[in-house]
Design an enzyme around this catalytic site. Structure first.
Site, PDB file in Angstrom:
ATOM      1  N   CYS A  33       1.888  -2.303  -5.872  1.00 51.22           N
ATOM      2  CA  CYS A  33       2.353  -1.705  -4.530  1.00 51.22           C
ATOM      3  C   CYS A  33       1.820  -2.772  -3.629  1.00 51.22           C
ATOM      4  O   CYS A  33       0.678  -2.923  -3.123  1.00 51.22           O
ATOM      5  CB  CYS A  33       1.557  -0.406  -4.254  1.00 51.22           C
ATOM      6  SG  CYS A  33       1.869   0.035  -2.375  1.00 51.22           S
ATOM      7  N   CYS A  36      -0.218  -1.376  -0.610  1.00 51.94           N
ATOM      8  CA  CYS A  36      -1.604  -1.103  -1.238  1.00 51.94           C
ATOM      9  C   CYS A  36      -2.461  -2.724  -1.332  1.00 51.94           C
ATOM     10  O   CYS A  36      -3.440  -2.740  -0.784  1.00 51.94           O
ATOM     11  CB  CYS A  36      -1.677  -0.734  -2.705  1.00 51.94           C
ATOM     12  SG  CYS A  36      -0.907   0.937  -2.875  1.00 51.94           S
TER      13      CYS A  36
END
Length: 108
Positions: A33, A36
């Site tokens: 991600c 992230c």
């Protein structure tokens, strides 16, 4: 247990999380991600010297129940717990101050 760089192979159950003593940050996300990845330096900077705060990094996604029990919809989501109870929640932190402010809620 300060900052955890790797996601847990086997996440804890919700019952186990609810039973945690002390202060804990549960981070939901995935290794791939982009949001992230961008947030990792902020999270690491805030937690790296905090041995008093446990950091549990959980890989979230389809079939992963723990994130659903916390109502996680976006990554990364950080859930700040005190004795297994949610005190604060931070979704997609953009600045180090965001994480620090949420950590202060744990102390109060």
């Amino acid at each position: 247990m300060p900052y955890a760089a790797q996601h847990l192979v086997q996440p804890p159950s919700r019952d186990e999380v609810d039973q945690l003593a002390g202060t804990t940050v549960v981070e939901f996300g995935t290794p791939w991600c982009g949001h992230c990845q961008r947030a990792q330096p902020l999270i690491e900077g805030a937690l790296k010297d905090r041995a008093d705060i446990a950091h549990i990094k959980v890989e979230d996604g389809p079939g992963q129940r723990l994130g659903r029990t916390f109502g996680v919809k976006l990554w990364p989501t950080l859930v700040f717990l005190k004795d297994g109870k949610e005190v604060e929640r931070l979704v997609r932190p953009q600045q180090a101050a965001d994480v620090q402010q949420a950590l202060q809620a744990l102390a109060g």
